[in-house]
Structure formats: C-alpha cells, structure tokens
Enzyme design. Structure first.
Site, PDB file in Angstrom:
ATOM      1  N   GLU A  76       0.777  -1.451   0.010  1.00 17.29           N
ATOM      2  CA  GLU A  76       0.054  -0.023  -0.066  1.00 17.29           C
ATOM      3  C   GLU A  76       0.887   1.212   0.078  1.00 17.29           C
ATOM      4  O   GLU A  76       0.654   2.377  -0.855  1.00 17.29           O
ATOM      5  CB  GLU A  76      -1.055   0.148   1.240  1.00 17.29           C
ATOM      6  CG  GLU A  76      -1.896  -0.990   1.249  1.00 17.29           C
ATOM      7  CD  GLU A  76      -1.390  -2.079   2.010  1.00 17.29           C
ATOM      8  OE1 GLU A  76      -0.107  -2.711   1.871  1.00 17.29           O
ATOM      9  OE2 GLU A  76      -2.128  -2.935   2.507  1.00 17.29           O
ATOM     10  N   CYS A 115       0.188   1.393   7.704  1.00 20.14           N
ATOM     11  CA  CYS A 115      -0.345   1.798   6.223  1.00 20.14           C
ATOM     12  C   CYS A 115      -1.756   2.457   6.421  1.00 20.14           C
ATOM     13  O   CYS A 115      -1.942   3.415   5.673  1.00 20.14           O
ATOM     14  CB  CYS A 115      -0.670   0.532   5.192  1.00 20.14           C
ATOM     15  SG  CYS A 115       0.774  -0.280   4.782  1.00 20.14           S
TER      16      CYS A 115
HETATM   17  N1  THU Z   1       2.002  -6.514   3.971  1.00 26.73           N
HETATM   18  C1  THU Z   1       1.698  -5.567   3.103  1.00 26.73           C
HETATM   19  O1  THU Z   1       2.418  -5.430   1.939  1.00 26.73           O
HETATM   20  N2  THU Z   1       0.339  -5.209   3.241  1.00 26.73           N
HETATM   21  C2  THU Z   1      -0.559  -5.588   3.985  1.00 26.73           C
HETATM   22  O2  THU Z   1      -1.730  -4.943   4.023  1.00 26.73           O
HETATM   23  C3  THU Z   1      -0.078  -6.415   5.089  1.00 26.73           C
HETATM   24  C4  THU Z   1       1.170  -6.826   5.154  1.00 26.73           C
HETATM   25  C5  THU Z   1       3.341  -7.531   3.608  1.00 26.73           C
HETATM   26  C6  THU Z   1       4.488  -7.017   4.680  1.00 26.73           C
HETATM   27  C7  THU Z   1       5.231  -8.048   4.613  1.00 26.73           C
HETATM   28  O3  THU Z   1       6.281  -7.855   3.363  1.00 26.73           O
HETATM   29  C8  THU Z   1       4.463  -9.094   4.308  1.00 26.73           C
HETATM   30  O4  THU Z   1       3.186  -8.560   4.005  1.00 26.73           O
HETATM   31  C9  THU Z   1       3.981 -10.185   5.729  1.00 26.73           C
HETATM   32  O5  THU Z   1       3.598  -9.275   6.617  1.00 26.73           O
END
Ligand code: THU
Length: 161
Positions: A76, A115
């Site tokens: 995000e 985020c």
């Molecule tokens: N992650 C995201 O990119 N967005 C989310 O809404 C939740 C988590 C990513 C962070 C990390 O690279 C992986 O997912 C595991 O937490």
C-alpha cells in the site's frame, strides 16, 4: 464507572467478487496483477496494491521485503508513495489491495496499522475521501474512506505550530 462510553462504528460494504461495482474492476485487477511482482522471499506473502487518481491514472505497487526486516515496505505504501511522488497534484480516489499466499488469493487482506496511518494522511492531504477496496478470494470489502479504518486517528492537528 466511566463518565461516557463511546461506540465507534465502521460501515463496510461486502460484495461477491462477481458483483463488484464496475468502477473498481480495473483497479482491483491491477492490485491482483501487482501481487505477481512482489519481492517477498521472507514471508512468501505477496501483496499487491493499486491506487486510482483523479486524472485517471492507476499506479500499482507491491510489498518489497528486506533481509533487515523493518527496512521492507508494504504494498500500500509503495503504491501510494509512488503515486504521490509522480502526481503530487492528483487526488487519490481509491486504493485496492489483494494478496496471494502459497499461490492462492487470500480471503481477506487488510492494511496494517502503519499503512492505515499513511492512507489517512493522504486522505487529509487531498481533502478527498479515499475508498478502500479489499479484494478477497470470494468477497470484496469496500469502505467509503480511509479514516473509517482508523478510529481515534492521529492527524497532527495537535502538533505545535
Ligand atoms: N503486507 C503488505 O504489503 N500489506 C498489508 O496490508 C499487510 C502486510 C506485507 C508486509 C510483509 O512484506 C508481508 O506482507 C508479511 O507481513
């Protein structure tokens, strides 16, 4: 006994995937496609995000991990920061998020707390509600604004001038 009890409610509209509002189909697809280019060798959790701007542009991003874990960034924020850095004068109308784990789209992906704070800042920056579209395997969850995902949020208005 408390003096008052506050109840904070959030409205989330839930649609079956094939009944998603047409205006968000392209954005949701962009988020899903972005999961393919995630760099997530540590979590194996591929997240994709796509941002719709008021000039019609769709900017997508995905999670970028790092061996020094906290140095990575969520999908995000990758998408939003890219959009805001390329088109600082364009309002963000909506953001879609999707995730794939072990080759399968997950049932519900929701933005992490950090985020949500960034989504909230962007919403305030452009003074424009940002729809948040969570793309699950079977259902799509839509909130009308980022602030609805962050009750009692910190917006900096109490920071010294
Ligand atoms: N992650 C995201 O990119 N967005 C989310 O809404 C939740 C988590 C990513 C962070 C990390 O690279 C992986 O997912 C595991 O937490």
């Amino acid at each position: 006994m408390p003096v008052r009890e506050l109840i904070i409610e959030t409205k989330i509209k839930v649609f079956p995937v094939d009944g998603m509002p047409d205006e968000y189909r392209k954005l949701a697809k962009a988020a899903q496609e972005a999961t393919r280019n995630a760099y997530a060798p540590y979590s194996n959790f591929n997240v994709g995000s796509a941002v719709l701007l008021d000039n019609g542009e769709i900017i997508s991003g995905n999670n970028q991990e790092n061996a020094a874990y906290p140095s990575g960034l969520c999908a995000e924020r990758v998408a939003l920061f890219a959009a805001n850095s390329q088109y600082p004068d364009s309002k963000v109308l909506a953001i879609a998020i999707a995730a794939v784990a072990k080759g399968e789209q997950v049932n519900l992906i929701t933005p992490c707390g950090a985020c949500r704070q960034v989504l909230f800042e962007v919403e305030n920056r452009y003074n424009c509600p940002m729809k948040v579209i969570l793309c699950g395997k079977e259902r799509i969850y839509i909130t009308e604004s980022a602030s609805s995902l962050l009750p009692l949020s910190f917006d900096g208005s109490d920071l010294p001038k």
